[in-house]
Design a protein around this motif. Structure first.
Motif, PDB file in Angstrom:
ATOM      1  N   THR A 297      -7.210 -11.256  19.004  1.00 42.00           N
ATOM      2  CA  THR A 297      -6.258 -10.177  18.643  1.00 42.00           C
ATOM      3  C   THR A 297      -5.807  -9.267  19.732  1.00 42.00           C
ATOM      4  N   ASP A 298      -4.516  -8.358  19.137  1.00 37.30           N
ATOM      5  CA  ASP A 298      -4.092  -7.448  20.040  1.00 37.30           C
ATOM      6  C   ASP A 298      -4.701  -6.111  19.929  1.00 37.30           C
ATOM      7  N   ARG A 299      -3.955  -5.199  20.793  1.00 38.12           N
ATOM      8  CA  ARG A 299      -4.576  -3.998  20.803  1.00 38.12           C
ATOM      9  C   ARG A 299      -4.108  -3.039  19.631  1.00 38.12           C
ATOM     10  N   GLY A 300      -3.374  -3.634  18.579  1.00 36.06           N
ATOM     11  CA  GLY A 300      -2.857  -2.768  17.303  1.00 36.06           C
ATOM     12  C   GLY A 300      -4.167  -2.190  16.445  1.00 36.06           C
ATOM     13  N   LEU A 301      -5.038  -2.775  16.567  1.00 35.07           N
ATOM     14  CA  LEU A 301      -6.341  -2.433  15.787  1.00 35.07           C
ATOM     15  C   LEU A 301      -6.819  -1.256  15.972  1.00 35.07           C
ATOM     16  N   SER A 302      -7.150  -0.627  15.143  1.00 34.48           N
ATOM     17  CA  SER A 302      -7.870   0.811  15.141  1.00 34.48           C
ATOM     18  C   SER A 302      -9.210   0.804  15.515  1.00 34.48           C
ATOM     19  N   LYS A 303      -9.825   1.973  16.158  1.00 31.74           N
ATOM     20  CA  LYS A 303     -11.129   1.823  16.610  1.00 31.74           C
ATOM     21  C   LYS A 303     -12.079   1.723  15.404  1.00 31.74           C
ATOM     22  N   GLU A 304     -11.782   2.213  14.202  1.00 27.98           N
ATOM     23  CA  GLU A 304     -12.443   2.071  13.184  1.00 27.98           C
ATOM     24  C   GLU A 304     -12.782   0.420  12.538  1.00 27.98           C
ATOM     25  N   THR A 305     -11.697   0.004  12.816  1.00 24.89           N
ATOM     26  CA  THR A 305     -11.618  -1.634  12.419  1.00 24.89           C
ATOM     27  C   THR A 305     -12.197  -2.365  13.193  1.00 24.89           C
ATOM     28  N   ILE A 306     -12.170  -1.807  14.743  1.00 23.22           N
ATOM     29  CA  ILE A 306     -12.833  -2.738  15.639  1.00 23.22           C
ATOM     30  C   ILE A 306     -14.448  -2.581  15.480  1.00 23.22           C
ATOM     31  N   ASN A 307     -14.904  -1.391  15.156  1.00 20.33           N
ATOM     32  CA  ASN A 307     -16.136  -1.205  14.856  1.00 20.33           C
ATOM     33  C   ASN A 307     -16.955  -1.633  13.590  1.00 20.33           C
ATOM     34  N   HIS A 308     -15.834  -1.608  12.672  1.00 25.51           N
ATOM     35  CA  HIS A 308     -16.174  -2.421  11.247  1.00 25.51           C
ATOM     36  C   HIS A 308     -16.509  -3.799  11.627  1.00 25.51           C
ATOM     37  N   PHE A 309     -15.903  -4.326  12.576  1.00 22.36           N
ATOM     38  CA  PHE A 309     -16.096  -5.844  12.786  1.00 22.36           C
ATOM     39  C   PHE A 309     -17.238  -6.288  13.534  1.00 22.36           C
ATOM     40  N   THR A 310     -17.472  -5.401  14.806  1.00 23.72           N
ATOM     41  CA  THR A 310     -18.390  -5.692  15.759  1.00 23.72           C
ATOM     42  C   THR A 310     -19.718  -5.257  15.196  1.00 23.72           C
ATOM     43  N   ASP A 311     -19.779  -4.229  14.127  1.00 19.88           N
ATOM     44  CA  ASP A 311     -21.043  -3.648  13.680  1.00 19.88           C
ATOM     45  C   ASP A 311     -21.565  -4.931  12.838  1.00 19.88           C
ATOM     46  N   LYS A 312     -20.796  -5.869  12.133  1.00 19.58           N
ATOM     47  CA  LYS A 312     -21.145  -6.745  11.426  1.00 19.58           C
ATOM     48  C   LYS A 312     -21.542  -8.176  12.154  1.00 19.58           C
ATOM     49  N   GLY A 313     -21.530  -8.034  13.670  1.00 21.37           N
ATOM     50  CA  GLY A 313     -21.705  -9.051  14.348  1.00 21.37           C
ATOM     51  C   GLY A 313     -20.547 -10.031  14.729  1.00 21.37           C
ATOM     52  N   VAL A 314     -19.298  -9.590  14.337  1.00 29.90           N
ATOM     53  CA  VAL A 314     -17.959 -10.447  14.608  1.00 29.90           C
ATOM     54  C   VAL A 314     -17.543 -10.311  16.007  1.00 29.90           C
ATOM     55  N   GLN A 315     -17.501 -11.216  16.782  1.00 28.42           N
ATOM     56  CA  GLN A 315     -16.957 -11.119  18.278  1.00 28.42           C
ATOM     57  C   GLN A 315     -15.341 -11.034  18.296  1.00 28.42           C
ATOM     58  N   LEU A 316     -14.923  -9.930  18.838  1.00 26.75           N
ATOM     59  CA  LEU A 316     -13.458  -9.926  18.847  1.00 26.75           C
ATOM     60  C   LEU A 316     -13.081  -9.982  20.475  1.00 26.75           C
ATOM     61  N   LYS A 317     -12.026 -10.285  20.823  1.00 24.89           N
ATOM     62  CA  LYS A 317     -11.442 -10.296  21.909  1.00 24.89           C
ATOM     63  C   LYS A 317     -10.123  -9.621  21.741  1.00 24.89           C
ATOM     64  N   ILE A 318      -9.893  -8.411  22.406  1.00 24.12           N
ATOM     65  CA  ILE A 318      -8.406  -7.684  22.328  1.00 24.12           C
ATOM     66  C   ILE A 318      -8.012  -7.853  23.642  1.00 24.12           C
ATOM     67  N   VAL A 319      -6.544  -8.244  23.373  1.00 24.33           N
ATOM     68  CA  VAL A 319      -5.702  -8.643  24.564  1.00 24.33           C
ATOM     69  C   VAL A 319      -4.706  -7.648  24.740  1.00 24.33           C
ATOM     70  N   SER A 320      -3.883  -7.476  25.792  1.00 23.22           N
ATOM     71  CA  SER A 320      -3.012  -6.306  26.077  1.00 23.22           C
ATOM     72  C   SER A 320      -1.526  -7.074  26.077  1.00 23.22           C
ATOM     73  N   THR A 321      -0.530  -6.572  25.514  1.00 25.53           N
ATOM     74  CA  THR A 321       0.855  -7.174  25.394  1.00 25.53           C
ATOM     75  C   THR A 321       1.498  -6.770  26.448  1.00 25.53           C
ATOM     76  N   ASN A 322       1.100  -5.449  27.381  1.00 21.85           N
ATOM     77  CA  ASN A 322       1.917  -4.851  28.396  1.00 21.85           C
ATOM     78  C   ASN A 322       3.180  -4.454  27.927  1.00 21.85           C
ATOM     79  N   ILE A 323       3.309  -3.827  26.804  1.00 21.97           N
ATOM     80  CA  ILE A 323       4.623  -3.282  26.239  1.00 21.97           C
ATOM     81  C   ILE A 323       4.860  -2.012  26.765  1.00 21.97           C
ATOM     82  N   ASP A 324       5.893  -1.392  27.098  1.00 21.45           N
ATOM     83  CA  ASP A 324       6.065  -0.068  27.764  1.00 21.45           C
ATOM     84  C   ASP A 324       5.938   0.925  26.691  1.00 21.45           C
ATOM     85  N   THR A 325       5.266   2.069  27.098  1.00 24.34           N
ATOM     86  CA  THR A 325       5.231   3.136  25.981  1.00 24.34           C
ATOM     87  C   THR A 325       6.495   3.614  25.846  1.00 24.34           C
ATOM     88  N   GLU A 326       6.382   4.535  24.760  1.00 22.77           N
ATOM     89  CA  GLU A 326       7.832   5.249  24.295  1.00 22.77           C
ATOM     90  C   GLU A 326       8.307   6.106  25.378  1.00 22.77           C
TER      91      GLU A 326
END
Length: 257
Positions: free
Chosen positions: A228-257
């Motif tokens: 998935t992409d970097r739009g996930l919150s840290k809370e959501t990432i931790n929620h999945f990884t704490d349950k043993g689900v492996q996530l790969k977070i990819v960057s879209t290289n979109i410019d900041t505001e």
């Protein structure tokens, strides 16, 4: 934080709380009211939420036509697709699902040697015509809205396939309900592919997370990795990884505001 990343966090926050005041969002994300209004304006335009005086309310999604979804979250889908394609080795037999994210994998596969692609996606099959990739399309009923083929053992012998890696899409991803989809026939096809594949990857942008739709495909921990992409919150990432689900977070290289 990237603008699009913050907007995804806002969407997840509103999805969780259903109805939220704008002033609450300014405090939660530590940004000005003007910035929140710009973000909300974009999310309302995208029909992700509904605005009322002083606040917003989450809009439950409905499955849209595939043609309409091709342009949604496109930078994220391309980044996820590129990361998925990097996992494919020469000489493998892979399955590409009928979703708009897996469709974006096709240009990144063209240089692979002795690759076999099994798919239920007509756009994927058409894109690979004329390439050096061997294409097998599963037999069954054409689902016009998705440009896909749904099948079962009566119409197609899934047990004859030897799939090294399957790349599956999802309309919903959550710890509680796992990987889910709107359509029963699509879900059945995905279940069958998951059961016979050596390694299963789910390609899903962050807007699909913490969301459950009609039909469960499989539990979240039944797949090897969710990309998935970097739009996930840290809370959501931790929620999945704490349950043993492996996530790969990819960057879209979109410019900041």
């Amino acid at each position: 934080m990237y603008t699009i990343e913050r907007q995804q966090h806002i969407l997840q926050f509103v999805r969780k709380h259903k109805v939220v005041k704008l002033v609450t969002l300014t405090k939660e994300f530590n940004v000005s009211m003007e910035t929140i209004r710009r973000d909300i304006h974009q999310l309302v335009q995208d029909k992700k939420m509904e605005k009322f005086y002083g606040g917003v309310k989450y809009m439950e999604p409905a499955e849209g036509l595939m043609d309409n979804r091709f342009h949604e979250q496109l930078p994220e889908k391309i980044a996820i697709a590129k990361a998925c394609a990097s996992l494919v080795q020469d000489g493998e037999c892979i399955f590409l699902d009928s979703g708009t994210t897996t469709y974006q994998m096709t240009p990144f596969l063209l240089e692979k040697e002795k690759l076999t692609v099994i798919t239920n996606s007509l756009p994927v099959a058409f894109d690979l015509i004329g390439s050096n990739i061997e294409v097998i399309i599963i037999g069954g009923k054409v689902r016009h809205s998705e440009k896909s083929v749904t099948s079962n053992d009566f119409l197609f012998r899934f047990d004859h396939l030897n799939i090294n890696k399957a790349f599956i899409c999802a309309s919903g991803v959550s710890i509680e309900k796992g990987i889910s989809d709107f359509n029963l026939e699509e879900a059945i096809t995905r279940k069958q592919i998951i059961n016979i594949s050596q390694t299963v990857y789910v390609a899903a942008d962050s807007s699909k997370f913490d969301k459950d739709v009609a039909i469960q495909v499989c539990p979240a921990d039944a797949v090897n990795m969710i990309i998935t992409d970097r739009g996930l919150s840290k809370e959501t990432i931790n929620h999945f990884t704490d349950k043993g689900v492996q996530l790969k977070i990819v960057s879209t290289n979109i410019d900041t505001e």
